[in-house]
Enzyme design. Structure first.
Site, PDB file in Angstrom:
ATOM      1  N   SER A   1      26.438 -21.359 -30.040  1.00 19.03           N
ATOM      2  CA  SER A   1      26.104 -22.592 -29.313  1.00 19.03           C
ATOM      3  C   SER A   1      25.367 -23.605 -30.182  1.00 19.03           C
ATOM      4  O   SER A   1      24.553 -23.244 -31.044  1.00 19.03           O
ATOM      5  CB  SER A   1      25.212 -22.204 -28.130  1.00 19.03           C
ATOM      6  OG  SER A   1      24.583 -23.332 -27.597  1.00 19.03           O
TER       7      SER A   1
ATOM      8  N   GLU B   1      22.960 -25.125 -29.196  1.00 12.65           N
ATOM      9  CA  GLU B   1      21.532 -24.948 -28.897  1.00 12.65           C
ATOM     10  C   GLU B   1      20.807 -24.267 -30.073  1.00 12.65           C
ATOM     11  O   GLU B   1      19.582 -24.338 -30.164  1.00 12.65           O
ATOM     12  CB  GLU B   1      21.342 -24.125 -27.629  1.00 12.65           C
ATOM     13  CG  GLU B   1      21.473 -24.924 -26.354  1.00 12.65           C
ATOM     14  CD  GLU B   1      20.378 -25.968 -26.180  1.00 12.65           C
ATOM     15  OE1 GLU B   1      19.204 -25.590 -26.114  1.00 12.65           O
ATOM     16  OE2 GLU B   1      20.700 -27.163 -26.121  1.00 12.65           O
TER      17      GLU B   1
ATOM     18  N   TYR C   1      16.933 -18.992 -24.973  1.00 11.46           N
ATOM     19  CA  TYR C   1      18.401 -18.943 -25.042  1.00 11.46           C
ATOM     20  C   TYR C   1      18.884 -19.257 -26.470  1.00 11.46           C
ATOM     21  O   TYR C   1      19.698 -18.525 -27.038  1.00 11.46           O
ATOM     22  CB  TYR C   1      19.002 -19.955 -24.058  1.00 11.46           C
ATOM     23  CG  TYR C   1      20.499 -20.156 -24.227  1.00 11.46           C
ATOM     24  CD1 TYR C   1      21.411 -19.265 -23.672  1.00 11.46           C
ATOM     25  CD2 TYR C   1      21.003 -21.241 -24.951  1.00 11.46           C
ATOM     26  CE1 TYR C   1      22.779 -19.452 -23.831  1.00 11.46           C
ATOM     27  CE2 TYR C   1      22.362 -21.428 -25.113  1.00 11.46           C
ATOM     28  CZ  TYR C   1      23.243 -20.534 -24.548  1.00 11.46           C
ATOM     29  OH  TYR C   1      24.605 -20.712 -24.720  1.00 11.46           O
TER      30      TYR C   1
END
Ligand code: NAP
Ligand code: F7E
Length: 331
Positions: A125, A127, A149
């Protein structure tokens, strides 16, 4: 040629359902791993249910991963299962590490034991870039995750690379920027906005409460992104790829497009709710997918405005149907 078999973890999620549709269209035998629940929630794959082979398993349970792989005998494994909601990762940080981080090692170990010649896709991801070190972000940009996360995804990414280098597995990590669709979970910001735009227009809701309107994301369409996952596993050599549109938009712009499409005034309905601000925010993400374009020949086909309008229209159709006496919820 014998039939190709694919195993998808997270098949009941947004991406899993689009990938299942895509692989079925390509002639694959598609296996999915699903979690046992007291109420079955297979809305996103209901339309294809009779063409899928489902196995019960959980990323926390090694036995179930091994048994699922033995039964499915996959040529390709797509590990899409994860606790994927960033805000919830502060509420359940250890569980997020188990699902989204260590779960990847369990999958790789099961693959090593049962089908080491298969090809493995890990859902990494954007992120992981978090507090970005450079703009735009590429496969070489260092990680600086800003949530439990993001930290768990960085672990999953590195362990995938490590198993590729340690054991010679065909293991690939796709670093995907945000991608959305009418099947997106209702808690994610785009879908929250398009659902509320539809609901307010239909008189079912009055207000939309949001957190940080200035956050910027590189948003694409999930249907385009699952095609990129498949293309990655068709390469002779496993490599990692960034998948992104190359354009960032703010949450505020997303609201404006959705409300304009629904024929609503933003100021009359949108409120800031400070409880929705995150302990540490990712302010700006924008990806450079040049490598994927060059090597995979991948291009996104759906633009941001088209995507948001598509989602508003899908939510209007869904809510009109739901509010009818025989309404059934289909995402
Ligand atoms: P999603 O809609 O939240 O789906 C997550 C899936 O994982 C669901 O099928 C869920 O099953 C399953 N799952 C969760 N915990 C599990 C466990 N312990 N064991 C087995 N299955 C479990 O996520 P998505 O948007 O499709 O994203 C797919 C993957 O890509 C995720 O790994 C996500 O982190 C990653 N990703 C997403 C984006 C994005 O913008 N969408 C971008 C980059 C990376 P249930 O239905 O039973 O809950
Ligand atoms: O937030 C801001 C919020 O939850 C986007 C996941 O698929 O993409 C997704 O993670 C932005 C953030 O997605 C609200 O603060 C404002 O800046 O839609 P989101 P995300 O956190 O970017 C990545 C690539 C993944 O890998 C993840 O799995 O929107 N925001 N107000 C809000 N966000 C939410 N959810 N709700 C609000 O009310």
């Amino acid at each position: 040629m014998s039939v190709r078999r694919a195993l998808i973890t997270g098949i009941t999620g947004q991406d899993g359902s689009y990938l299942a549709d895509f692989l079925l269209d390509q002639g694959y035998e598609v296996h999915g791993m699903v979690r046992r629940s007291s109420t079955e929630k297979f809305d996103r794959i209901e339309h294809a249910r009779d063409r899928l082979i489902l196995h019960q398993g959980d990323l926390l349970d090694q036995r179930s991963l091994v048994d699922t792989m033995r039964a499915a005998r996959p040529h390709e494994i797509y590990n899409l299962a994860a606790m994927s909601y960033v805000a919830a990762s502060w509420v359940q940080p250890t569980l997020t590490a188990e699902f989204t981080g260590t779960g990847v090692t369990r999958m790789l170990e099961a693959m090593r034991e049962t089908c080491p010649d298969a090809r493995f896709y890990q859902a990494s991801s954007s992120e992981m870039f978090g507090k970005v070190r450079e703009v735009p972000q590429t496969e070489r940009t260092p990680f600086y995750p800003r949530s439990p996360y993001g930290v768990a995804k960085a672990y999953g990414h590195h362990i995938t690379v490590n198993y590729r280098e340690s054991y010679g597995l065909h293991a690939t990590s796709g670093i995907l920027f945000n991608h959305e669709s009418p099947r997106r979970g209702l808690e994610f910001v785009t879908r929250k906005i398009t659902w509320h735009a539809a609901a307010i227009k239909l008189g079912l809701e009055v207000k939309l409460r949001l957190g940080n309107l200035e956050a910027e994301r590189d948003w694409g369409f999930a249907g385009d992104y699952v095609r990129a996952m498949w293309l990655m596993l068709q390469q002779d050599e496993p490599e990692d790829f960034v998948i992104a549109t190359g354009t960032a938009h703010s949450v505020r712009e997303c609201v404006e497009i959705a409300f304009d499409h629904a024929g609503l005034e933003v100021d009359e309905h949108v409120e800031i709710d400070p409880t929705l601000l995150r302990p540490a925010e990712v302010e700006h993400l924008v990806g450079d997918a040049s490598k994927a374009k060059r090597i995979l020949g991948w291009e996104p086909e759906v633009g941001f405005e088209e995507l948001i309008r598509m989602m508003v229209e899908a939510d209007q159709a869904l809510l009109k149907h739901e509010s009818s006496p025989h309404g059934v919820r289909r995402l």
